[in-house]
Every structure is written in structure tokens, then in C-alpha cells.
Scaffold this motif. Sequence first.
Motif, mmCIF file in Angstrom:
data_model
loop_
_atom_site.group_PDB
_atom_site.id
_atom_site.type_symbol
_atom_site.label_atom_id
_atom_site.label_comp_id
_atom_site.label_asym_id
_atom_site.label_seq_id
_atom_site.Cartn_x
_atom_site.Cartn_y
_atom_site.Cartn_z
ATOM 1 N N LEU A 106 1.497 65.985 -53.887
ATOM 2 C CA LEU A 106 1.298 64.175 -54.279
ATOM 3 C C LEU A 106 0.213 63.919 -55.704
ATOM 4 O O LEU A 106 -0.734 63.934 -55.083
ATOM 5 C CB LEU A 106 1.497 62.825 -52.738
ATOM 6 C CG LEU A 106 1.080 61.412 -53.499
ATOM 7 C CD1 LEU A 106 2.978 60.980 -53.686
ATOM 8 C CD2 LEU A 106 0.534 60.739 -52.336
ATOM 9 N N ALA A 107 1.061 63.385 -56.928
ATOM 10 C CA ALA A 107 0.561 62.769 -57.107
ATOM 11 C C ALA A 107 0.328 60.847 -57.686
ATOM 12 O O ALA A 107 1.090 60.490 -57.313
ATOM 13 C CB ALA A 107 0.893 63.337 -58.905
ATOM 14 N N THR A 108 -0.824 60.567 -57.653
ATOM 15 C CA THR A 108 -1.273 59.387 -57.549
ATOM 16 C C THR A 108 -2.453 58.691 -57.858
ATOM 17 O O THR A 108 -3.803 59.569 -57.644
ATOM 18 C CB THR A 108 -1.126 58.867 -55.769
ATOM 19 O OG1 THR A 108 -0.836 57.169 -56.694
ATOM 20 C CG2 THR A 108 -1.991 58.981 -54.280
ATOM 21 N N SER A 109 -2.946 58.168 -58.108
ATOM 22 C CA SER A 109 -3.861 57.667 -58.860
ATOM 23 C C SER A 109 -4.096 55.748 -57.869
ATOM 24 O O SER A 109 -4.740 54.991 -57.843
ATOM 25 C CB SER A 109 -4.069 56.937 -59.698
ATOM 26 O OG SER A 109 -4.092 57.638 -60.845
ATOM 27 N N THR A 110 -2.687 55.750 -57.096
ATOM 28 C CA THR A 110 -3.025 54.230 -56.131
ATOM 29 C C THR A 110 -2.772 54.982 -54.883
ATOM 30 O O THR A 110 -1.703 54.686 -53.920
ATOM 31 C CB THR A 110 -2.466 53.755 -56.597
ATOM 32 O OG1 THR A 110 -0.584 54.231 -57.055
ATOM 33 C CG2 THR A 110 -2.406 52.695 -57.871
ATOM 34 N N PRO A 111 -3.213 55.377 -54.173
ATOM 35 C CA PRO A 111 -2.800 56.442 -52.724
ATOM 36 C C PRO A 111 -3.588 55.068 -51.217
ATOM 37 O O PRO A 111 -3.906 53.941 -52.164
ATOM 38 C CB PRO A 111 -4.554 56.964 -52.417
ATOM 39 C CG PRO A 111 -5.231 56.650 -53.247
ATOM 40 C CD PRO A 111 -4.917 56.101 -54.658
ATOM 41 N N VAL A 156 -3.424 64.501 -55.554
ATOM 42 C CA VAL A 156 -3.847 65.372 -57.321
ATOM 43 C C VAL A 156 -3.698 64.038 -57.856
ATOM 44 O O VAL A 156 -2.972 62.607 -58.104
ATOM 45 C CB VAL A 156 -2.907 66.146 -57.925
ATOM 46 C CG1 VAL A 156 -3.295 65.951 -59.318
ATOM 47 C CG2 VAL A 156 -3.503 67.628 -57.489
ATOM 48 N N GLN A 157 -5.051 64.008 -59.006
ATOM 49 C CA GLN A 157 -5.608 62.290 -59.460
ATOM 50 C C GLN A 157 -5.710 63.024 -61.015
ATOM 51 O O GLN A 157 -6.321 63.510 -61.442
ATOM 52 C CB GLN A 157 -6.904 62.103 -58.260
ATOM 53 C CG GLN A 157 -6.711 60.152 -58.656
ATOM 54 C CD GLN A 157 -6.741 59.599 -59.633
ATOM 55 O OE1 GLN A 157 -6.498 60.212 -61.138
ATOM 56 N NE2 GLN A 157 -8.124 58.553 -60.266
ATOM 57 N N SER A 183 -0.967 61.778 -65.935
ATOM 58 C CA SER A 183 -0.840 63.154 -66.298
ATOM 59 C C SER A 183 -0.484 63.097 -65.071
ATOM 60 O O SER A 183 0.073 65.037 -64.940
ATOM 61 C CB SER A 183 -1.362 63.414 -67.036
ATOM 62 O OG SER A 183 -1.797 62.783 -68.489
ATOM 63 N N GLY A 184 -0.700 62.742 -63.816
ATOM 64 C CA GLY A 184 -0.713 63.432 -61.926
ATOM 65 C C GLY A 184 0.753 64.140 -62.278
ATOM 66 O O GLY A 184 0.399 65.155 -61.698
ATOM 67 N N ALA A 242 8.919 50.141 -66.685
ATOM 68 C CA ALA A 242 7.903 49.755 -67.203
ATOM 69 C C ALA A 242 6.665 51.465 -66.923
ATOM 70 O O ALA A 242 7.938 52.236 -66.875
ATOM 71 C CB ALA A 242 7.199 48.985 -67.011
ATOM 72 N N ASN A 243 5.689 51.129 -67.379
ATOM 73 C CA ASN A 243 4.902 51.859 -66.812
ATOM 74 C C ASN A 243 4.138 52.120 -65.863
ATOM 75 O O ASN A 243 3.580 51.705 -64.852
ATOM 76 C CB ASN A 243 3.472 52.237 -67.742
ATOM 77 C CG ASN A 243 2.955 53.646 -67.825
ATOM 78 O OD1 ASN A 243 3.186 54.113 -66.915
ATOM 79 N ND2 ASN A 243 1.691 53.229 -69.063
ATOM 80 N N THR A 244 5.120 53.530 -64.870
ATOM 81 C CA THR A 244 4.688 53.498 -63.803
ATOM 82 C C THR A 244 3.930 55.087 -62.951
ATOM 83 O O THR A 244 3.911 55.111 -62.152
ATOM 84 C CB THR A 244 5.978 54.322 -62.019
ATOM 85 O OG1 THR A 244 7.257 54.793 -63.356
ATOM 86 C CG2 THR A 244 7.282 52.874 -62.433
ATOM 87 N N SER A 245 3.355 55.209 -64.110
ATOM 88 C CA SER A 245 2.316 56.248 -64.293
ATOM 89 C C SER A 245 2.635 57.628 -63.274
ATOM 90 O O SER A 245 3.694 58.017 -64.067
ATOM 91 C CB SER A 245 1.276 55.891 -63.112
ATOM 92 O OG SER A 245 -0.327 56.604 -63.192
ATOM 93 N N ALA A 246 1.536 57.973 -62.825
ATOM 94 C CA ALA A 246 2.172 59.312 -62.318
ATOM 95 C C ALA A 246 3.834 59.862 -61.651
ATOM 96 O O ALA A 246 4.326 60.529 -61.243
ATOM 97 C CB ALA A 246 2.093 59.875 -61.447
#
Length: 319
Positions: free
Chosen positions: A80-85, A110-111, A115-116, A275-279
Motif C-alpha cells: 500500500l502506497a500512502t502518506s495518510t495511514p 510504502v511512503q 510517487s508512492g 484533484a490531486n490524490t497523491s499516491a
Amino acid sequence: MTLRSAILGTGSALPARRVSNNELSETVDTSDEWIIERTGIHFRHIADDSETTASLGTLAAERAIAAAELAPSDIDLIVLATSTPDQTFPASATIIQTNLGIDDCIAFDVQAVCSGFLYALTVADNMIRSGSGQKALVIGSETFSRILDWEDRGTCVLFGDGAGAVVLGTEEGERGILSSKLHADGRHNQLLYVDGGPSTTGTVGKLRMKGREVFRHAVVNLSAVLHEALGAAGLTAADVDWIVPHQANRRILDATAKKLGLPPEKIVVTVDQHANTSAASVPLALDTAVRDGRITRGDVLALEAMGGGFTWGASIVRY
Ligand code: UT7
């Protein structure tokens, strides 16, 4: 024949609540015109209290597993790629594993911020090709609304929540991930970061960004890494059927395609809706274009992303 990780199925999920630019302009000093002109964004989805990174990731994963015509018990590996676990630990991948009813598999987060997904895809690709299992679930899921400063108009209008997922399976053949290239340069930390963390402030923190500088780096780094990944796959830009980019800003998408000499019609654009949903943004865009029939089997896809760190990367995939 070469052993490759093929994309067997895709899925995605968005929170129920969709927020327009006009709705945002009721609480923030901004306008529909400014947001559309500078970013191309019309809407973003925002999670309610019942929706989390793990719950959205679970929905996307269930849809990807169904599209691959597999069962959750077939999955050997979840990345799982995330910066908001959901929690600082354990990894939200293990929450998704439990939600899916998988008793035992490898599962970790993975953080690498936006780019996650490219990082997670590359890790999963290498792990299954070297024998850590045969089927991998690669997920990007984020609830960035929880780390936004809703009084900072320079950032809060740009991001949204959502999840996307793919199931990878090893195959001998032509299709699959042909090449991946990843990079990081930590010297740019202060251009895009969150001002908190467990080991410093003990708080979650809020996202901070110097947008103009990030924009400048993004176009240069993304076109360079796309060239690098295409070269490693023995292809050129002319071979690409679809660019499936990280959805940060419509102007970055267009400028990157132009640098590669590709027309805007070859870019999968979802930034207007999500919009921008990051990973989550690359697998969300991928699933959208697979389900609406734009991407078909055999197409050459160029996946790319750049985000906080800085981190950036690209993968070339024969779908
Ligand atoms: O996912 C990770 C990667 N992130 C990115 O790739 C984001 C990259 N950066 C961008 O997409 C763009 O730089 C932004 C969309 C963030 C900003 O666009 P810009 O064309 O670079 O605008 P700017 O930051 O130079 O700001 C221009 C003006 C400023 O006013 P002044 O100083 O010219 O009077 C800002 O205060 O726009 C103002 N502004 C806004 N106005 C209305 C900034 N945000 C807003 C807003 N509404 N939401």
C-alpha cells in the motif's frame, strides 16, 4: 520468454462527497475561475468520518481483484502506497488485508508521497518476479483532506481523497511492466512537506508547499525520468499509447507531454474530477481509462509521478 508482472485487474474508489470549487470559495478566499485556470481542477472528493485510507483502499482492492477474476485468497503480497495511514502503525496494508479476509500474506506500506504508487509497483514487481509470491495487490490510497490546512488557499484547493489498485501476476510473455526508474533527492524537503510527525512534534501536522518551485522541478524531472524508463524498455515516446500521469495540475500534464513530443490527446486526465490524490492518483487514472474503454490490452502505458521528498519515477507497461 521473459518473466514479467502483468496488470491483471484494476479498481478504484472515491468518497461519496464531491466538493466543487464554488463550494470551497464559500470558506476560502479563492474562485472557480482561478482554480480552473491555474490547475484544471473542477471537483475533489472528501472523505467523511466513516471513510479512511484503509476503507477506500479496501474498496479499490476488491474491485481490482474482481476485475482480475481472482479471489482475495489468491493474493500473496499487499503493498500500500500512502502518506495518510489510518494509524502511525501498524501498516494500513494489514488493515486492508484483514478487511479482505486474507489470513496470511505479506503486507506493508510504502511512503513516497505522490510517487508512492510507482515505488510500490516497482517493489511488488521485483518481489513477485524474484519468488515472494505470484499475485500482488498494489494500492495507492489517501485521505489528504485530513492533513490539509483549510485556511491555506495555496494548498487546500489542490488535493482530494481516493484510492486506486492493481493486481499484478507473473507471466512469461510480452505484456507486463517493461521497465521502472525511481529517484529521490531529499535536499528539497522544505518545498513540499508536512510540518509534524511522531518523532518530532508528536502531531500529525499539515501539508506545506512552495507550489511554484515544485511545478518547475516537476516538469523537468518527469520528462527526464520518462525518457530514462522508455530507454530502459527499448522504446521511444512514439511507442506510447497513453501517458497515465500523477494528477497534480493540468498544466504540468500538458507541459510534460509537450516536452516528450506527445499530443494532449494521449494523456489520461482525471485531475479535473479528482484533484490531486497523491499516491492514489496514478491507479485512479489508470482504472478510469481502463473502465471507460480508452486503454485496451496491448497498449503501451507510461506511468509517471513526482512528489514530496522530492521523489519521482516512471514505469513503462504493456497493458
Ligand atoms: O503532488 C505533488 C506535486 N505538486 C505539484 O505538482 C504542485 C505544483 N504547483 C502547482 O500546481 C502550482 O504552482 C499551483 C497551482 C500550486 C499555483 O499556481 P501558480 O500559477 O504557480 O500560482 P502562484 O503560486 O504563483 O500564485 C499566483 C497568485 C498569488 O497571488 P499574487 O502573489 O500574485 O498576488 C497567490 O497568492 O495566485 C494566488 N493564489 C490564489 N488565488 C486564488 C494562490 N492560491 C490561490 C487560490 N485562489 N486558491
